[in-house]
Design a protein around this motif. Sequence first.
Motif, mmCIF file in Angstrom:
data_model
loop_
_atom_site.group_PDB
_atom_site.id
_atom_site.type_symbol
_atom_site.label_atom_id
_atom_site.label_comp_id
_atom_site.label_asym_id
_atom_site.label_seq_id
_atom_site.Cartn_x
_atom_site.Cartn_y
_atom_site.Cartn_z
ATOM 1 N N ALA A 70 -41.212 7.272 -37.831
ATOM 2 C CA ALA A 70 -40.447 6.456 -38.787
ATOM 3 C C ALA A 70 -41.447 5.689 -39.639
ATOM 4 C CB ALA A 70 -39.522 5.490 -38.058
ATOM 5 N N SER A 71 -41.061 5.425 -40.883
ATOM 6 C CA SER A 71 -41.958 4.668 -41.762
ATOM 7 C C SER A 71 -41.160 3.759 -42.686
ATOM 8 C CB SER A 71 -42.826 5.608 -42.607
ATOM 9 O OG SER A 71 -42.041 6.277 -43.573
ATOM 10 N N THR A 72 -41.836 2.716 -43.137
ATOM 11 C CA THR A 72 -41.306 1.817 -44.163
ATOM 12 C C THR A 72 -42.452 1.531 -45.122
ATOM 13 O OG1 THR A 72 -39.767 0.772 -42.625
ATOM 14 C CG2 THR A 72 -40.277 -0.441 -44.641
ATOM 15 N N ARG A 73 -42.160 1.637 -46.427
ATOM 16 C CA ARG A 73 -43.176 1.330 -47.435
ATOM 17 C C ARG A 73 -42.521 0.609 -48.604
ATOM 18 N NH1 ARG A 73 -44.632 7.282 -48.089
ATOM 19 N NH2 ARG A 73 -43.289 7.278 -46.305
ATOM 20 N N PHE A 74 -43.341 -0.137 -49.345
ATOM 21 C CA PHE A 74 -42.878 -0.893 -50.505
ATOM 22 C C PHE A 74 -43.684 -0.515 -51.736
ATOM 23 C CE2 PHE A 74 -41.619 -3.484 -46.931
ATOM 24 C CZ PHE A 74 -40.362 -3.929 -47.296
ATOM 25 N N PHE A 75 -43.002 -0.467 -52.871
ATOM 26 C CA PHE A 75 -43.607 -0.257 -54.182
ATOM 27 C C PHE A 75 -43.228 -1.453 -55.052
ATOM 28 C CE2 PHE A 75 -42.603 3.875 -52.419
ATOM 29 C CZ PHE A 75 -43.716 4.651 -52.683
ATOM 30 N N THR A 91 -37.447 3.559 -46.536
ATOM 31 C CA THR A 91 -37.507 3.732 -45.081
ATOM 32 C C THR A 91 -37.162 5.190 -44.787
ATOM 33 O OG1 THR A 91 -35.208 3.012 -44.838
ATOM 34 C CG2 THR A 91 -36.894 1.342 -44.539
ATOM 35 N N GLU A 92 -37.931 5.790 -43.883
ATOM 36 C CA GLU A 92 -37.741 7.217 -43.609
ATOM 37 C C GLU A 92 -37.859 7.537 -42.125
ATOM 38 O OE1 GLU A 92 -39.414 9.696 -47.303
ATOM 39 O OE2 GLU A 92 -40.972 8.665 -46.168
ATOM 40 N N THR A 93 -37.136 8.563 -41.718
ATOM 41 C CA THR A 93 -37.403 9.221 -40.454
ATOM 42 C C THR A 93 -38.139 10.510 -40.812
ATOM 43 O OG1 THR A 93 -35.259 10.339 -40.457
ATOM 44 C CG2 THR A 93 -35.401 8.250 -39.275
ATOM 45 N N ILE A 94 -39.129 10.854 -40.027
ATOM 46 C CA ILE A 94 -40.025 11.960 -40.338
ATOM 47 C C ILE A 94 -40.068 12.901 -39.146
ATOM 48 C CG2 ILE A 94 -42.397 12.574 -40.961
ATOM 49 C CD1 ILE A 94 -42.640 9.500 -41.780
ATOM 50 N N LYS A 95 -39.927 14.189 -39.416
ATOM 51 C CA LYS A 95 -40.053 15.202 -38.363
ATOM 52 C C LYS A 95 -41.185 16.149 -38.733
ATOM 53 C CE LYS A 95 -35.492 14.887 -36.553
ATOM 54 N NZ LYS A 95 -34.475 15.526 -35.794
ATOM 55 N N LEU A 96 -42.060 16.359 -37.783
ATOM 56 C CA LEU A 96 -43.198 17.269 -37.925
ATOM 57 C C LEU A 96 -42.813 18.593 -37.268
ATOM 58 C CD1 LEU A 96 -46.264 17.414 -38.699
ATOM 59 C CD2 LEU A 96 -46.739 16.550 -36.407
ATOM 60 N N ASN A 97 -43.048 19.711 -37.949
ATOM 61 C CA ASN A 97 -42.679 21.001 -37.355
ATOM 62 C C ASN A 97 -43.591 21.328 -36.166
ATOM 63 O OD1 ASN A 97 -45.040 21.847 -38.639
ATOM 64 N ND2 ASN A 97 -44.082 23.554 -39.702
ATOM 65 N N GLU A 98 -43.234 22.357 -35.419
ATOM 66 C CA GLU A 98 -43.954 22.696 -34.180
ATOM 67 C C GLU A 98 -45.403 23.087 -34.415
ATOM 68 O OE1 GLU A 98 -43.046 22.239 -31.007
ATOM 69 O OE2 GLU A 98 -41.225 21.312 -31.777
#
Length: 127
Positions: A70-75, A91-98
Amino acid sequence: MGTSRSKNNLAGTWLLENEPGVNTPLLTTYISDGSLISSRCVIVPTGPTSVELISAGHGQWIRTGHHEFASTRFFIRSGPTVEFTGLVKLTETIKLNETSDQITTIGTLSIYDADNNLLFPRARGRV
């Protein structure tokens, strides 16, 4: 596309491709200490005859599970004639492939005015 080659690790630089209707890719470096820096085009069209200026993004990321983060960033936002018009929070949820060579993100973009009033939330997804 990313430079991360370590299995199940987000650290590295990733170019997040465009989503439909968005012309600017997002280049993000996820640093191993949990911080991140993002860059995108500085000029962002906001209508047929208007633009906004957007800074580089700064934020944090965390591991939330196996191949999940998960990430949060500001611009910082500004206009061509105004120094500061507000913030953008992503704000994001992130999935990395196998194989650890592609990420998929789903997030929410929130836009705030200079007085920190929420102007616009929008759910979005990106590969």
